[in-house]
Scaffold this active site. Sequence first.
Site, short mmCIF file in Angstrom:
data_model
loop_
_atom_site.label_atom_id
_atom_site.label_comp_id
_atom_site.label_asym_id
_atom_site.label_seq_id
_atom_site.Cartn_x
_atom_site.Cartn_y
_atom_site.Cartn_z
N ASP A 229 1.66 8.92 5.08
CA ASP A 229 2.52 7.77 5.28
C ASP A 229 1.69 6.55 4.84
O ASP A 229 0.46 6.62 4.75
CB ASP A 229 2.99 7.65 6.73
CG ASP A 229 4.20 6.70 6.84
OD1 ASP A 229 4.49 5.96 5.88
OD2 ASP A 229 4.86 6.71 7.90
C1 BGC Z 1 7.26 4.41 6.63
C2 BGC Z 1 7.71 5.53 5.72
C3 BGC Z 1 8.01 4.99 4.36
C4 BGC Z 1 6.78 4.29 3.82
C5 BGC Z 1 6.97 3.70 2.44
C6 BGC Z 1 6.17 3.56 6.03
O1 BGC Z 1 5.99 2.40 6.77
O2 BGC Z 1 6.83 4.94 7.85
O3 BGC Z 1 8.81 6.18 6.25
O4 BGC Z 1 8.43 6.01 3.50
O5 BGC Z 1 6.45 3.22 4.70
O6 BGC Z 1 7.81 2.60 2.49
#
Ligand code: BGC
Length: 754
Positions: A229
């Site tokens: 993530d």
């Molecule tokens: C989120 C993810 C997301 C990623 C990219 C993170 O803050 O938890 O779900 O895909 O950002 O935007």
Amino acid sequence: MDIKALVSQMTLEEKAGLCSGDDFWHTKAVERLGIPRTMVSDGPHGLRKQDDKADHLGINDSIKAVCFPAACATAASFDPDLIRRMGEAIGDSCQHEQVSVVLGPAVNIKRSPLCGRNFEYFSEDPYLAGRMATAMIQGVQSRNVGTSIKHFALNSQEHRRMSSSSEADERTIREIYFPAFEMAVKEADPWTVMCSYNRINGVYASEDPWLLTDVLRKEWGFRGYVMSDWGAVSDRVAGVAAGLDLEMPSSGGVNDRKIVEAVKAGKLDENLVDQACERILKIVYRYLEKAKPDTPWDQEAQHALAADIAAECMVLLKNEDDLLPLNKEDEIAFIGEFAQKPRYQGGGSSHINSFRTTGALEAAKDLNITFARGYSVAKDEATDAEIAEAVAAAKKAKAAVVFAGLPDSYESEGYDRTHLRMPDCQNRLIEAVAEANPNTVVVLHNGAPVEMPWIGKVKAVLEAYLGGQAVGEAAVRVLFGDANPCGRLPETFPLKLEDNPSYLFYGGEGNVTEYREGVFVGYRYYDKKKMEVLFPFGYGLSYTTFEYSNLKLSADKIKDTETLTVTLTVKNTGSRAGKTVVQLYVGDRESTPIRPVRELKGFAKIALVPGESKEVSFTLDKRSFAYWNGQIHDWHVETGVFDIEAGDSSRNLPLKAEVTVESTAELPRRYTLNSILMDIMADPKAAPLMREFMRKTRETFGHSEKEGESDAAKEAITDEMNTAMMNYMPLRGAFSFGGTSPEEAEELLKKLNQ
Ligand code: BGC
């Protein structure tokens, strides 16, 4: 493309570089070898492609796109085919926009209704979440675009999301928090998995070899790459060793250098870096080799699809006197700012820049509608004048529909809710309108359960969830009967927050959150405790009626290696075409582990015209009956009787049958001197040996009554009591009372453990 050969030509620096993003949204190129960069984008219910000004919190604009219903809504459809079609549409948009992987679906379990991201997640039930995720992945990937199932794992709160440790026991993890990932990995082969921010039992998901390698790859057979993530990496070198292939976004080269240094210092096996590169490149080329940038992206057609999907997701929670559907000829008051500007998606990384939004007011422009704004979302207030205007509109209309729910600030990625209340101003408005017009309907726009203090005062409630950019069209179709509501709640609506099983522990203490309710999440808890709820899991009404009958099992006894076929008939007994969601639950009637009363093990959405019947069938296998056994670290079925229940919600299960399932696996026996007689006597193999031993002991020593025991005392102690008291006697006690020698005891233990 010979990926291995390609990686063998890369320098260590190039390889380490490939293991992190080029920027916010791209994998790295290696120009020297002709390896291009590829793009990934959020997800999950539409395409959030950012050209510049990248961020992972949905703050800056992305390109215009189509916002489909969020997972809270699509799960309520209980319709995998529908979400598969949504996945296909998103896949097309990715091809058009040259996005190789869309970041979703998100399958974390709704442990508490407070989680700020519940709107992005499917359910409190892992089976439902798994089925929906599987279909979505199949849909997207049918377009040769990858998915990234997220957030692996135990990421059920936003509070301290980047530092908190989710602490759960093995069985809870396996039965509740893993199955959605497991099913999707096994059945849909997602191209990538995104590991979560949090730690699991102390270890960051991004550096957990058990999670990312032992379970994900070795047990479930995952073949793609794992990405972090955004910003989830703590120790990059440990991550590579654990199986985290791609760090996202870019670390600015810092972690790439750490990988190089670790390899040079002999602290990280270079083969592991090669392996990560191979996995990443395999997916990069899987996309590139069939990329079709000329794929059309018909946003209008997708808007229409979004409306169709939203209509299938709405859950009719209440419909007294069959107030709904409304009559198109009548004058109806639409009240509430959400009628004009619906809340149809949540905040954060999933935020789509919709090319168009249709509110209910616009969708109903050809009908006889009067409108009063009722409250201001931005100001979170309803002035006296606004309420008076709403009351006046309600008074002169045949029926009043209040569009209400949660403003953006109430639930979002990044933080959790602290209560389940709707804004006071909206509650006040609903009460005032309901007083003015007995035919009051509430349409809810929210990503998670809310308390409904006015539930007894309104006649109808339609849960629209966060239904995507076309939610207004869908709401009008359902309100006026062009669509028959057929959604079912993918989560329990508790009467109050304090009823939720995780209430005492949710959020945790400091950076530790203990999942103390164990497997008793959602209805598993409410059913076990026979608690009243506002609306149960699986619940939802229709404008027609259905009759369930004729439940049949293919056998009344099976081995756990065999499957059981369950059939039943469902009939539309009303006067409108409609759909019902047939739900099948399984419960172990008596079990050694403490288990839920029932668990969802099958469902099917069935469309029927009036008078029509269909036979529905389900196949249950070992997994449908099993629990996770921590002694053997595997699924295990305990021999015994299981209840099979079917119906249209977890609390309305008119069809019941039972099946005996016989275990073919023996649990290892580990009796010691401290094992108690009850456990030994419950074991069909050990019990006869024990009985024989006790008989012999009695023969040798005779049956002696306790000295000085009065007749009354002797009479008072019945055989049953005697047995009951003996139940908890450890072997050592039985041995010492029986005068058994250590050798004899040893001998018996050996036999018992064979
Ligand atoms: C989120 C993810 C997301 C990623 C990219 C993170 O803050 O938890 O779900 O895909 O950002 O935007």
